[in-house]
Design a protein around this motif. Structure first.
Motif, PDB file in Angstrom:
ATOM      1  N   LEU A   1       6.493  12.593  48.859  1.00  6.28           N
ATOM      2  CA  LEU A   1       7.738  11.862  48.681  1.00  6.28           C
ATOM      3  C   LEU A   1       8.850  12.865  48.400  1.00  6.28           C
ATOM      4  CD1 LEU A   1       8.970   8.981  48.494  1.00  6.28           C
ATOM      5  CD2 LEU A   1       8.691   9.167  46.011  1.00  6.28           C
ATOM      6  N   LEU A   2       9.828  12.909  49.301  1.00  2.52           N
ATOM      7  CA  LEU A   2      11.001  13.764  49.128  1.00  2.52           C
ATOM      8  C   LEU A   2      11.974  12.994  48.250  1.00  2.52           C
ATOM      9  CD1 LEU A   2      11.078  14.834  52.851  1.00  2.52           C
ATOM     10  CD2 LEU A   2      10.436  16.320  50.951  1.00  2.52           C
ATOM     11  N   CYS A   3      11.989  13.342  46.962  1.00  2.00           N
ATOM     12  CA  CYS A   3      12.530  12.480  45.904  1.00  2.00           C
ATOM     13  C   CYS A   3      14.032  12.574  45.692  1.00  2.00           C
ATOM     14  CB  CYS A   3      11.860  12.833  44.566  1.00  2.00           C
ATOM     15  SG  CYS A   3      10.114  12.450  44.496  1.00  2.00           S
ATOM     16  N   GLY A   4      14.711  13.574  46.261  1.00  2.00           N
ATOM     17  CA  GLY A   4      16.108  13.745  45.909  1.00  2.00           C
ATOM     18  C   GLY A   4      16.258  14.026  44.426  1.00  2.00           C
ATOM     19  N   ASP A   5      17.160  13.322  43.759  1.00  2.00           N
ATOM     20  CA  ASP A   5      17.463  13.586  42.346  1.00  2.00           C
ATOM     21  C   ASP A   5      16.494  12.920  41.372  1.00  2.00           C
ATOM     22  OD1 ASP A   5      19.601  15.340  42.510  1.00  2.00           O
ATOM     23  OD2 ASP A   5      21.088  13.745  42.693  1.00  2.00           O
ATOM     24  N   LEU A   6      15.574  12.103  41.847  1.00  2.00           N
ATOM     25  CA  LEU A   6      14.589  11.523  40.933  1.00  2.00           C
ATOM     26  C   LEU A   6      13.769  12.645  40.280  1.00  2.00           C
ATOM     27  CD1 LEU A   6      13.287   8.498  43.038  1.00  2.00           C
ATOM     28  CD2 LEU A   6      14.728   8.403  40.989  1.00  2.00           C
ATOM     29  N   PHE A   7      13.498  12.514  39.001  1.00  2.00           N
ATOM     30  CA  PHE A   7      12.722  13.468  38.201  1.00  2.00           C
ATOM     31  C   PHE A   7      13.454  14.790  37.959  1.00  2.00           C
ATOM     32  CE2 PHE A   7       9.356  10.862  40.186  1.00  2.00           C
ATOM     33  CZ  PHE A   7       8.665  10.444  39.062  1.00  2.00           C
ATOM     34  N   THR A   8      14.756  14.834  38.168  1.00  2.00           N
ATOM     35  CA  THR A   8      15.500  16.072  37.905  1.00  2.00           C
ATOM     36  C   THR A   8      15.167  16.621  36.530  1.00  2.00           C
ATOM     37  OG1 THR A   8      17.367  15.641  39.375  1.00  2.00           O
ATOM     38  CG2 THR A   8      17.838  16.923  37.400  1.00  2.00           C
ATOM     39  N   HIS A   9      14.871  17.923  36.482  1.00  2.00           N
ATOM     40  CA  HIS A   9      14.689  18.572  35.183  1.00  2.00           C
ATOM     41  C   HIS A   9      15.162  20.016  35.233  1.00  2.00           C
ATOM     42  CE1 HIS A   9      10.696  18.993  37.232  1.00  2.00           C
ATOM     43  NE2 HIS A   9      10.752  20.222  36.761  1.00  2.00           N
TER      44      HIS A   9
ATOM     45  N   ARG B   1       1.035  11.720  46.872  1.00  2.00           N
ATOM     46  CA  ARG B   1       0.204  12.753  46.258  1.00  2.00           C
ATOM     47  C   ARG B   1       1.026  13.966  45.831  1.00  2.00           C
ATOM     48  NH1 ARG B   1      -2.426  11.026  50.796  1.00  2.00           N
ATOM     49  NH2 ARG B   1      -2.047  12.949  51.993  1.00  2.00           N
ATOM     50  N   THR B   2       2.197  14.112  46.418  1.00  2.00           N
ATOM     51  CA  THR B   2       3.116  15.192  46.044  1.00  2.00           C
ATOM     52  C   THR B   2       4.508  14.599  45.896  1.00  2.00           C
ATOM     53  OG1 THR B   2       1.823  16.845  47.267  1.00  2.00           O
ATOM     54  CG2 THR B   2       4.083  17.433  46.700  1.00  2.00           C
ATOM     55  N   LEU B   3       5.191  14.983  44.836  1.00  2.00           N
ATOM     56  CA  LEU B   3       6.582  14.594  44.612  1.00  2.00           C
ATOM     57  C   LEU B   3       7.439  15.851  44.770  1.00  2.00           C
ATOM     58  CD1 LEU B   3       6.080  12.367  41.432  1.00  2.00           C
ATOM     59  CD2 LEU B   3       6.294  11.596  43.805  1.00  2.00           C
ATOM     60  N   ALA B   4       8.286  15.871  45.788  1.00  2.00           N
ATOM     61  CA  ALA B   4       9.118  17.032  46.094  1.00  2.00           C
ATOM     62  C   ALA B   4      10.497  16.821  45.471  1.00  2.00           C
ATOM     63  CB  ALA B   4       9.230  17.226  47.600  1.00  2.00           C
ATOM     64  N   LEU B   5      10.794  17.575  44.424  1.00  2.00           N
ATOM     65  CA  LEU B   5      11.996  17.374  43.617  1.00  2.00           C
ATOM     66  C   LEU B   5      13.119  18.306  44.056  1.00  2.00           C
ATOM     67  CD1 LEU B   5       9.772  16.011  41.913  1.00  2.00           C
ATOM     68  CD2 LEU B   5      10.862  16.977  39.889  1.00  2.00           C
TER      69      LEU B   5
ATOM     70  N   LEU C   1       8.480   6.742  35.043  1.00  2.00           N
ATOM     71  CA  LEU C   1       9.931   6.942  35.150  1.00  2.00           C
ATOM     72  C   LEU C   1      10.649   5.596  35.218  1.00  2.00           C
ATOM     73  CD1 LEU C   1      12.129   9.180  35.471  1.00  2.00           C
ATOM     74  CD2 LEU C   1      11.953   8.773  37.939  1.00  2.00           C
ATOM     75  N   ALA C   2      10.081   4.650  35.965  1.00  2.00           N
ATOM     76  CA  ALA C   2      10.670   3.310  36.050  1.00  2.00           C
ATOM     77  C   ALA C   2      10.726   2.651  34.680  1.00  2.00           C
ATOM     78  CB  ALA C   2       9.860   2.446  37.025  1.00  2.00           C
ATOM     79  N   ASP C   3       9.668   2.826  33.888  1.00  2.00           N
ATOM     80  CA  ASP C   3       9.661   2.246  32.541  1.00  2.00           C
ATOM     81  C   ASP C   3      10.795   2.816  31.696  1.00  2.00           C
ATOM     82  OD1 ASP C   3       7.424   0.762  33.185  1.00  2.00           O
ATOM     83  OD2 ASP C   3       6.001   2.096  32.172  1.00  2.00           O
ATOM     84  N   ASP C   4      11.050   4.117  31.834  1.00  2.00           N
ATOM     85  CA  ASP C   4      12.123   4.719  31.045  1.00  2.00           C
ATOM     86  C   ASP C   4      13.485   4.179  31.471  1.00  2.00           C
ATOM     87  OD1 ASP C   4      13.072   6.825  29.072  1.00  2.00           O
ATOM     88  OD2 ASP C   4      14.130   7.470  30.894  1.00  2.00           O
ATOM     89  N   TYR C   5      13.683   4.007  32.767  1.00  2.00           N
ATOM     90  CA  TYR C   5      14.971   3.457  33.216  1.00  2.00           C
ATOM     91  C   TYR C   5      15.122   1.996  32.796  1.00  2.00           C
ATOM     92  CZ  TYR C   5      16.480   7.503  35.889  1.00  2.00           C
ATOM     93  OH  TYR C   5      16.930   8.756  36.258  1.00  2.00           O
ATOM     94  N   ASP C   6      14.037   1.246  32.791  1.00  2.00           N
ATOM     95  CA  ASP C   6      14.106  -0.121  32.266  1.00  2.00           C
ATOM     96  C   ASP C   6      14.542  -0.115  30.802  1.00  2.00           C
ATOM     97  OD1 ASP C   6      13.375  -1.283  34.641  1.00  2.00           O
ATOM     98  OD2 ASP C   6      11.274  -1.622  34.084  1.00  2.00           O
ATOM     99  N   ARG C   7      13.980   0.797  30.051  1.00  2.00           N
ATOM    100  CA  ARG C   7      14.332   0.913  28.625  1.00  2.00           C
ATOM    101  C   ARG C   7      15.812   1.247  28.469  1.00  2.00           C
ATOM    102  NH1 ARG C   7      15.334   5.070  25.529  1.00  2.00           N
ATOM    103  NH2 ARG C   7      14.659   6.571  27.114  1.00  2.00           N
ATOM    104  N   ARG C   8      16.288   2.179  29.276  1.00  2.00           N
ATOM    105  CA  ARG C   8      17.700   2.569  29.179  1.00  2.00           C
ATOM    106  C   ARG C   8      18.621   1.416  29.583  1.00  2.00           C
ATOM    107  NH1 ARG C   8      18.291   8.218  28.841  1.00  2.00           N
ATOM    108  NH2 ARG C   8      16.352   9.348  29.266  1.00  2.00           N
TER     109      ARG C   8
END
Length: 243
Positions: A156-164, A209-213, A230-237
């Motif tokens: 998955l070519l994630c773009g800005d998802l999971f930025t760190h 199987r791979t997350l490309a950040l 990550l979805a759970d954290d955004y729900d919380r926010r």
């Protein structure tokens, strides 16, 4: 400026440039991904000032003029700022993005007409490589946001998802959700709205199987579990946001 070359999945190469001046002392990486195939694809171009370094990195892998497709997650300089420089050196190259992105930005700023992708549309790159576009509006930001999923490798070519932050290894099997939460706490860059969690859980159904950040280390492992966390954290926010 030096762009490193590292394969993160079979036929998918990460081109990574560290900018230590951003978020010191950890620094910040800007990553592009070359998907090899009969019709090679570059996901993210990097900003214009990075173009010479990224172009030279691609040239160590293949003639840059062979590039056929250029894609990105959402309209932002670090994702597509060098698009016209790439179009100029690769005469067969064509931009592609979601239909919304083409309508609101890309069709006007690209020097050649782009290919508009419907949600779920598949592009066959040849050589066993197939990428599927998924719309993710306002996730993490931008009405035009979306991702690409390379089906043969489950990447998955994630773009800005999971930025760190930081300059970690090209690929890790360690936690990337905690560092992504810390970066969001620092930058507040995401568009918080009720559909974010739903959008991200839809990507989890792909079982990558791979997350490309784009920013940070790529991840190898249970991508679906990482996406759900990550979805759970955004729900919380979103729930904690003042009405």
């Amino acid at each position: 400026m030096h762009t490193r070359i590292e394969e993160i999945a079979d036929g998918i190469v990460r081109l990574s440039t560290l900018v230590p001046e951003i978020a010191p002392p950890a620094g910040f990486t800007f990553n592009q991904f070359l998907v090899r195939g009969d019709e090679p694809l570059l996901f993210h171009t990097g900003p214009r000032r990075m173009f010479p370094s990224v172009r030279d990195a691609v040239a160590r892998l293949m003639p840059p003029e062979r590039l056929r497709w250029i894609a990105y997650g959402h309209f932002e300089a670090d994702e597509c700022g060098a698009m016209n420089e790439w179009l100029a050196i690769a005469p067969r190259a064509q931009m592609m993005q979601g239909a919304i992105g083409c309508m609101v930005s890309l069709a006007d700023v690209a020097d050649r007409p782009p290919r508009a992708l419907a949600d779920g549309e598949v592009v066959d790159l040849g050589g066993g490589r197939r990428v599927r576009w998924r719309d993710t509006p306002h996730t993490p930001h931008g009405w035009d946001a979306g991702v690409l999923f390379e089906e043969s490798t489950g990447t998955l070519l994630c773009g800005d998802l999971f930025t760190h932050l930081g300059d970690g290894p090209a690929v890790t099997d360690r936690d990337i959700v905690g560092p992504a939460i810390a970066a969001e706490d620092a930058f507040r860059s995401s568009s918080l709205h009720p559909a974010m969690g739903t959008n991200i859980r839809g990507l989890a159904a792909l079982a990558p199987r791979t997350l490309a950040l784009m920013h940070g280390s790529s991840y190898s492992g249970d991508g679906a579990a990482a996406l759900r966390a990550l979805a759970d954290d955004y729900d919380r926010r979103a729930a904690a946001r003042p009405a």
